[in-house]
Enzyme design. Structure first.
Site, PDB file in Angstrom:
ATOM      1  N   HIS A  26       0.936   5.259   1.321  1.00  0.00           N
ATOM      2  CA  HIS A  26       0.306   6.277   2.171  1.00  0.00           C
ATOM      3  C   HIS A  26       0.260   7.590   1.396  1.00  0.00           C
ATOM      4  O   HIS A  26       1.298   8.050   0.892  1.00  0.00           O
ATOM      5  CB  HIS A  26       1.130   6.499   3.444  1.00  0.00           C
ATOM      6  CG  HIS A  26       1.179   5.315   4.352  1.00  0.00           C
ATOM      7  ND1 HIS A  26       0.387   5.193   5.464  1.00  0.00           N
ATOM      8  CD2 HIS A  26       1.929   4.185   4.319  1.00  0.00           C
ATOM      9  CE1 HIS A  26       0.650   4.057   6.081  1.00  0.00           C
ATOM     10  NE2 HIS A  26       1.594   3.419   5.407  1.00  0.00           N
ATOM     11  N   HIS A  35       0.854  -1.190   0.000  1.00  0.00           N
ATOM     12  CA  HIS A  35       0.000   0.000   0.000  1.00  0.00           C
ATOM     13  C   HIS A  35       0.885   1.233   0.000  1.00  0.00           C
ATOM     14  O   HIS A  35       2.043   1.194   0.431  1.00  0.00           O
ATOM     15  CB  HIS A  35      -0.952   0.026   1.197  1.00  0.00           C
ATOM     16  CG  HIS A  35      -0.266  -0.152   2.508  1.00  0.00           C
ATOM     17  ND1 HIS A  35       0.122  -1.386   2.995  1.00  0.00           N
ATOM     18  CD2 HIS A  35       0.135   0.750   3.442  1.00  0.00           C
ATOM     19  CE1 HIS A  35       0.711  -1.242   4.157  1.00  0.00           C
ATOM     20  NE2 HIS A  35       0.749   0.048   4.461  1.00  0.00           N
TER      21      HIS A  35
END
Ligand code: AMP
Ligand code: ZN
Length: 137
Positions: A103, A101
């Protein structure tokens, strides 16, 4: 493709509810439940890759393009003064969820989000060693 024990696989698939800022066939962008700043979001691929090293290259390229699109929208909508893209790999680097992922962190003047590091010193020898090791790999 999907890991049944992975919370981000479930969030990306919509099986666990999330506050979703964007979704397409490959990604979902959600608000982080423990934000560094107002609007801190996570770009999550719908397919499971543990980290950057496992990530499919085509999807990785699309991840950056998508991050740029959503970060641009967020910067405008939230009137952010700056923006951090952060991506952690491995426990020692701060990764806590082992599904790749990125941020997306809007920054505001005076927000005091502790994201940057304290610069340390290096030496010419250390720099040459790193250069030799990485270029020789
Ligand atoms: P990292 O430490 O880079 O692996 O980032 C994991 C991030 O996921 C952290 O910022 C957490 O606050 C966030 N997080 C964990 N579980 C959830 C969840 N269910 N919904 C939204 N964000 C989450
Ligand atoms: Zn997953």
């Amino acid at each position: 493709m999907v890991d049944n024990n992975c919370i981000f696989c479930k969030i990306a698939a919509g099986e666990i509810p999330s506050t979703t800022l964007y979704e397409d066939e490959d990604f979902r962008v959600i608000l982080d439940l423990g934000p560094a700043t107002k609007g801190h979001a996570l770009l999550i691929p719908k397919a499971h890759f543990a980290d950057l090293f496992a990530l499919d290259d085509t999807l990785g390229a699309k991840a950056l393009v998508t991050a740029k699109l959503i970060a641009s929208r967020m910067k405008k909508a939230l009137k952010a003064d700056g923006f951090n893209l952060v991506q952690n790999n491995g426990e020692v680097a701060g990764q806590t969820v082992f599904h790749f992922h990125m941020h997306l962190i809007p920054r505001y003047k005076g927000d005091k989000a502790g994201i940057l590091w304290e610069p340390k010193t290096t030496t010419p020898e250390e720099m040459q060693e790193v250069e030799r090791l990485v270029r020789g790999c």
